[in-house]
Design an enzyme around this catalytic site. Structure first.
Site, PDB file in Angstrom:
ATOM      1  N   ASP A  41     -11.544 -36.111 -79.783  1.00 14.86           N
ATOM      2  CA  ASP A  41     -11.834 -34.917 -78.999  1.00 14.86           C
ATOM      3  C   ASP A  41     -12.516 -33.927 -79.923  1.00 14.86           C
ATOM      4  OD1 ASP A  41     -11.167 -33.025 -76.552  1.00 14.86           O
ATOM      5  OD2 ASP A  41     -10.536 -31.937 -78.339  1.00 14.86           O
TER       6      ASP A  41
ATOM      7  N   ARG B 230     -11.044 -35.496 -66.127  1.00 14.52           N
ATOM      8  CA  ARG B 230     -11.164 -35.238 -67.567  1.00 14.52           C
ATOM      9  C   ARG B 230      -9.977 -34.412 -68.061  1.00 14.52           C
ATOM     10  NH1 ARG B 230     -12.427 -36.031 -72.802  1.00 14.52           N
ATOM     11  NH2 ARG B 230     -13.483 -34.309 -73.803  1.00 14.52           N
ATOM     12  N   CYS B 231      -9.262 -34.955 -69.027  1.00  8.95           N
ATOM     13  CA  CYS B 231      -8.120 -34.258 -69.618  1.00  8.95           C
ATOM     14  C   CYS B 231      -8.356 -34.075 -71.116  1.00  8.95           C
ATOM     15  CB  CYS B 231      -6.831 -35.055 -69.408  1.00  8.95           C
ATOM     16  SG  CYS B 231      -6.347 -35.248 -67.688  1.00  8.95           S
TER      17      CYS B 231
ATOM     18  N   ASP C 286     -21.223 -26.378 -82.434  1.00  8.09           N
ATOM     19  CA  ASP C 286     -21.102 -26.143 -80.996  1.00  8.09           C
ATOM     20  C   ASP C 286     -20.199 -24.957 -80.692  1.00  8.09           C
ATOM     21  OD1 ASP C 286     -22.698 -28.295 -80.516  1.00  8.09           O
ATOM     22  OD2 ASP C 286     -21.085 -29.665 -79.958  1.00  8.09           O
TER      23      ASP C 286
ATOM     24  N   CYS D 232     -22.114 -24.500 -73.081  1.00 12.66           N
ATOM     25  CA  CYS D 232     -21.912 -25.143 -71.780  1.00 12.66           C
ATOM     26  C   CYS D 232     -22.115 -24.160 -70.626  1.00 12.66           C
ATOM     27  CB  CYS D 232     -20.511 -25.751 -71.692  1.00 12.66           C
ATOM     28  SG  CYS D 232     -20.292 -27.192 -72.732  1.00 12.66           S
TER      29      CYS D 232
ATOM     30  N   HIS E 155     -22.167 -34.767 -66.435  1.00 11.03           N
ATOM     31  CA  HIS E 155     -20.842 -34.857 -65.835  1.00 11.03           C
ATOM     32  C   HIS E 155     -20.821 -35.850 -64.672  1.00 11.03           C
ATOM     33  CE1 HIS E 155     -20.878 -30.827 -67.765  1.00 11.03           C
ATOM     34  NE2 HIS E 155     -19.695 -31.241 -68.166  1.00 11.03           N
TER      35      HIS E 155
ATOM     36  N   CYS F  44     -25.080 -32.011 -72.059  1.00  3.72           N
ATOM     37  CA  CYS F  44     -23.885 -31.977 -72.896  1.00  3.72           C
ATOM     38  C   CYS F  44     -23.727 -33.344 -73.563  1.00  3.72           C
ATOM     39  CB  CYS F  44     -22.667 -31.622 -72.030  1.00  3.72           C
ATOM     40  SG  CYS F  44     -21.293 -30.877 -72.942  1.00  3.72           S
TER      41      CYS F  44
END
Length: 767
Positions: free
Chosen positions: A498, A524-525, A608, A653, A704, A736
Site C-alpha cells: 500500500d 477497495r480497502c 505523491d 487525485c 478506477h 492514477c
C-alpha cells in the site's frame, strides 16, 4: 434516560467479506443471489454486534454494495440515461455507475467519484440533467433493510442522505447547465414518499444526514434548509421523526439555517466541541441533542471521563430525555474490530478502539450519565489506566527527532534554482520528447505477487528468494514499458502492499495492524498504519528496488514516494500533538530518501500528495491558510535537497484547484499529474488564468474502472486539454496508479494512450 446511538457501521465485515463477495460477482464466480445473500448476512451480523454492545439506536440503510450516495442516485431515479437505456438489471446498472461497464456490447464509463468531505472515503457524485425528474424506486432499499432488521427482532433507525446535501454534493452532467439546488422542489416529493413508506413499515425515527451544513454555503443552498424541513414537518405523523445529522465540522456559522421544528439534531463534538453551547441555545424547545462524543474517524480509545463531562454539560441544560450519546460520525471510517489484531504489541493495542469497541464506548457513556459512574466503575477505571499509559509511554517521544526539527532553517524549503533554470537542465539530461508519456507509479498487483508477499511475511520463503522474485517482476514491467514505448518508466512497485503502509512499516514511530481494513471506495480497502510516536527513517526504504530498475532501463526511471501530507492523512494520526508537527517529521524522513534516490541514479522522483486537498479544512479562512502553509512547507522540505537536474513530480487525485491554487503553485514541483479524466477540461483554465509555468499531466483515462478507452477518446481528451495548456507543458498519463487493474486492460489502455501522444507529437512537430 440518556440513549446511545451509532450513525453508521463499517460494511466490509470482519474479514473484508463484502469486498470478496463483490469482486467474485464481478468476476462471474458467484451469482447475484449469492452476492445479495452475503450482503444480508453481513447486515444481520452488524446489527447484532451493536445490539449486543448495548447500543439503543442502531442504524439501517448505512450498508451499501458500493456507496451509500450511489444507492440514493438509483433509488431516486437520478441514474443518467446512458446507464438506464442499456438493458442492465438494477444491480448491474448500480455497479456500472460506480465502476463502469464494458461487456456484451455495452460500453459506459463510471460516474465521477470524489472524496467524502475531508475523509479518505470516496462517494459517487450525483450527476443531474437539464429537465431532471425524480421517481422513487418502487422497492426502496431503505424500507427493505428496515423490514429485514425488524424481522430479525431489531428496531433500527434508517439513514438517508438529506435532500439539500444530496443536491449540493452533485453536479450537472457534461454539457448540462442545471444548478442542482434548483431541483429541490422536484426532489422533495420523493423524500416525502420514502419517509411515508418508512413510517408505514414501522420506523419511528429516521436519521437524515445533512453534513453540508458545515460548509461555507452559497446563499441559495443555505436558505434551502429551513423551508425544506418545515415542509417535511408539516407532514406530521405521516412520516417518522427526523434526526438532522451533521458531522466533520461545526455548524455555528450556519446556525440560523438549523431547522427548529425537528425531533433531534446531531453535531460532531469530537471535531468541534466548542460549538456545544451555541447549538444548545439554537435548539427548539423540545428538540433532542445527539452529542457526537466518540470519534468516528480515528482509532484511539475515547477518554471516557472527558466524554461523560461533555454529555453531562448538555444534560444539565436539556435534561436526560433530550440528550443522546453518539459517535461523531458514521464508523465507516474505522476498522471493524480490535479483537482481530492478534499480533499487535499489547502496549499500543491497549490505546486503540475500533468500530466494535466504539459501540461499547457509546453504551458505557450513556449508562454512566443515566445511572451514575458507579454503574460502570470497572470500565471507567480500565479506560483511565489506558489513557494514562499512552500519555506517559516512552514510545511516543524521541528526543533526536525533536532536536532535528529544531535545526530546520528557511533554506531547507527551497530548491537551488527557479524553475526555468531547472527545466533547462532537466531537458538536457533527460532528453524527453514533446508530450512525454509515463504512468503514475504502480502496475497491476497480480495474484502471484500477493502470494509471494504473503509467503515472505509468513517466513515460508527467504529474503533472498523474495528479492529475486521482485527483481523478476521489475524486469517484466520494464520490458512491457519498452514494448509500449513509454518515455519515463516506473519499476511497478511489486514489493509494495500500500502506498502509505509500505512506508509506515519502514519508519520508526508507526504501529501496524493485520486486519484493520477500512473502505476507501467500492471494494477497495486500505489498512492505514497508525502514528504512535515521533517519526524517523532508520534506513533507506525504496532505494534498492529503484536502483535495480535504473540498471536495467534504457530510459529515465522514476522513483516513487508518498508525500508527507498523504502519509499523515492516510494513516491514523496521533491526537496528542498537532498534525503539522507529524507532517514535518515525515518530511524530514522523506527528504533523506529523496537525496538517497538521486545518489542512486534516479533523476526523476515523484512524491505523491493525493491527500493534500483532502486535508484542506472544510471552511475558508485562517484555519485553511494555516493548513496550506504547513502542508506546502512539508512537501518542499521533503524534495528540496536535490540538484536542479533532478526532476520532481507530484500526483494529485483531483483537479478542482480553484480554491487553493496558490498553494499548488507554491509546491514548486517541476511536473504535476492530476486526476482529470472524469472532470470537465474547463477546470484546467485555472492554469491559464494563473499563468502556471511548470509542466502538467492531467489524467487522460480513468483507472478506477476496468473499461479500456479508445485511442480516439484519448485524442479527444488531449485536444480539450490543449485548449488550456501549452504543448510543451503537457504530459500524457493515466489518472492514477494501475495497481488494482488487470494486465490485459492495462496494456490495451496504455497502447491507446501512447499512440494518442505520438499523434500529437507528430502533429506539432510539423508546426
Amino acid at each position: 434516560m440518556v440513549q446511545s446511538s451509532i450513525l453508521g457501521f463499517p460494511r466490509m465485515g470482519v474479514n473484508r467479506d463484502l469486498k470478496k463477495a463483490t469482486e467474485a460477482y464481478w468476476a462471474g464466480k458467484i451469482s447475484q443471489s449469492d452476492l445479495l445473500a452475503e450482503a444480508k448476512r453481513l447486515r444481520l451480523e452488524h446489527w447484532n454486534i451493536q445490539k449486543k454492545a448495548g447500543v439503543d439506536v442502531i442504524p439501517s440503510n448505512d450498508f451499501a454494495l458500493y456507496d451509500q450516495v450511489l444507492t440514493h442516485i438509483q433509488d431516486f431515479g437520478v441514474a443518467p440515461p446512458r446507464y438506464t437505456t442499456q438493458g442492465l438489471d438494477a444491480i448491474d446498472e448500480y455497479f456500472a455507475m460506480g465502476r463502469g461497464h464494458q461487456k456484451d456490447g455495452i460500453d459506459v464509463p463510471s460516474l465521477e467519484m470524489v472524496k467524502w468531505f475531508d475523509s479518505n472515503y470516496h462517494y459517487v457524485k450525483p450527476t443531474f440533467q437539464d429537465g431532471q425528474t425524480f421517481k422513487l424506486n418502487p422497492n426502496p432499499k431503505a424500507v427493505n433493510e428496515f423490514l429485514e432488521a425488524k424481522e430479525a427482532g431489531i428496531t433500527t433507525r434508517p439513514v438517508l442522505v438529506g435532500p439539500v446535501s444530496f443536491l449540493h454534493l452533485g453536479k450537472p452532467d457534461r454539457d448540462q447547465t442545471v444548478n442542482p439546488i434548483d431541483l429541490l422542489e422536484k426532489l422533495l416529493p420523493v423524500y416525502e414518499e420514502l419517509l411515508t413508506k418508512l413510517k408505514e413499515a414501522g420506523a419511528e425515527t429516521v436519521q437524515i444526514d445533512e453534513p453540508t451544513l458545515v460548509f461555507d454555503l452559497p446563499a441559495k443552498t443555505k436558505a434551502a434548509f429551513k423551508p425544506t424541513y418545515e415542509k417535511l414537518a408539516s407532514l406530521g405523523d405521516k412520516i417518522p421523526k427526523l434526526v438532522f445529522a451533521t458531522y466533520f465540522g461545526d455548524i455555528v456559522h450556519n446556525i440560523d439555517a438549523l431547522p427548529s421544528d425537528i425531533y433531534a439534531v446531531h453535531v460532531d463534538l469530537v471535531r468541534n466541541p466548542e460549538q456545544l453551547d451555541t447549538v444548545i441555545s439554537a435548539l427548539g424547545s423540545k428538540t433532542i441533542l445527539s452529542a457526537g462524543v466518540v470519534d468516528g474517524r480515528n482509532i484511539w480509545k475515547t477518554n471516557l471521563k472527558r466524554a461523560i463531562e461533555t454529555v453531562e454539560t448538555a444534560v444539565q441544560k436539556l435534561g436526560k430525555d433530550r440528550v443522546i450519546v453518539a459517535t461523531s460520525s458514521s464508523l465507516l471510517h474505522t476498522p471493524h474490530t480490535l479483537a482481530s489484531e492478534k499480533k499487535l504489541d499489547p502496549e499500543v493495542a491497549d490505546w486503540f478502539s475500533f468500530a466494535v469497541e466504539k459501540a461499547s464506548e457509546v453504551a458505557v457513556i450513556a449508562k454512566a450519565v443515566t445511572d451514575g459512574p458507579a454503574a460502570v466503575r470497572a470500565e471507567l477505571e480500565a479506560n483511565a489506566k489506558s489513557i494514562q499509559a499512552r500519555a506517559t509511554s516512552k514510545r511516543t517521544n524521541d528526543p533526536k527527532v525533536k532536536d532535528r526539527q529544531s535545526k530546520i532553517t528557511p533554506d531547507y524549503y527551497n530548491r537551488k534554482s527557479e524553475f526555468p533554470v531547472r527545466i533547462a537542465q532537466q531537458q538536457k539530461s533527460l532528453g524527453l520528447p514533446l508530450f512525454p508519456t509515463t504512468t503514475i507509479g504502480s502496475f497491476p498487483q497480480t495474484k502471484e505477487i500477493r502470494i509471494q508477499r504473503n509467503k515472505f511475511t509468513k517466513g515460508e520463503i527467504t529474503a533472498e528468494e523474495y528479492e529475486k522474485f521482485i527483481e523478476k517482476e521489475i524486469q517484466d514491467v520494464v520490458k512491457i514499458q519498452e514494448e509500449l514505448d513509454l518515455d519515463v518508466y516506473v519499476h511497478g512497485e511489486p514489493e509494495r502492499n500500500d502506498m502509505v503502509q509500505y512506508f509506515g512499516e519502514r519508519l520508526d514511530g508507526y504501529a501496524f495492524t493485520t486486519h484493520a481494513w477500512v473502505q476507501s471506495y467500492g471494494s477497495r480497502c486500505v489498512r492505514p498504519p497508525i502514528v504512535v510516536g515521533d517519526i524517523s527513517r532508520p534506513a533507506p526504504m525504496t532505494v534498492k528496488e529503484s536502483k535495480y530498475a535504473v540498471s536495467i532501463s534504457k530510459k529515465p526511471m522514476k522513483g516513487m514516494l508518498t508525500g508527507p501530507i498523504t502519509c499523515l492523512r492516510w494513516s491514523f494520526p496521533r491526537d496528542d500533538i498537532h498534525q503539522s508537527v507529524q507532517a514535518e517529521q515525515l518530511a524530514l524522513a522523506l527528504r533523506d530518501e529523496v537525496v538517497d534516490l538521486e545518489a542512486a541514479g534516479v533523476f526523476v522522483i515523484q512524491v505523491d500528495e493525493p491527500a493534500l486537498r483532502e486535508g484542506l479544512p472544510l471552511r475558508s479562512g485562517k484555519e485553511r491558510e494555516a493548513y496550506l502553509d504547513w502542508a506546502v512547507k512539508s512537501f518542499r522540505l521533503s524534495v528540496s535537497g536535490v540538484q536542479d537536474s533532478t526532476q520532481i513530480h507530484s500526483h494529485f487525485c483531483y483537479s478542482e484547484f480553484q480554491d487553493f491554487f496558490h498553494a499548488i503553485a507554491a509546491l514548486d514541483a517541476d511536473v504535476l499529474s492530476i486526476e482529470n479524466s472524469k472532470s470537465d477540461a474547463k477546470l484546467l483554465k485555472v492554469f491559464v488564468d494563473e499563468a502556471y509555468p511548470r509542466h502538467i499531466g492531467p489524467g487522460v483515462y480513468d483507472i478506477h474502472s476496468p473499461r479500456v478507452p479508445s485511442e480516439q477518446e484519448i485524442k479527444d481528451r488531449i485536444e480539450e486539454m490543449l485548449q488550456y495548456l501549452k504543448p510543451e507543458q503537457l504530459w500524457i498519463d493515466p489518472d492514477c496508479g494501475l495497481k488494482t487493474r488487470q494486465w490485459a486492460e492495462t496494456k490495451a489502455a496504455l497502447v491507446n494512450m501512447v499512440n494518442a501522444a505520438k499523434f500529437f507529437r507528430e502533429k506539432y512537430a510539423k508546426k
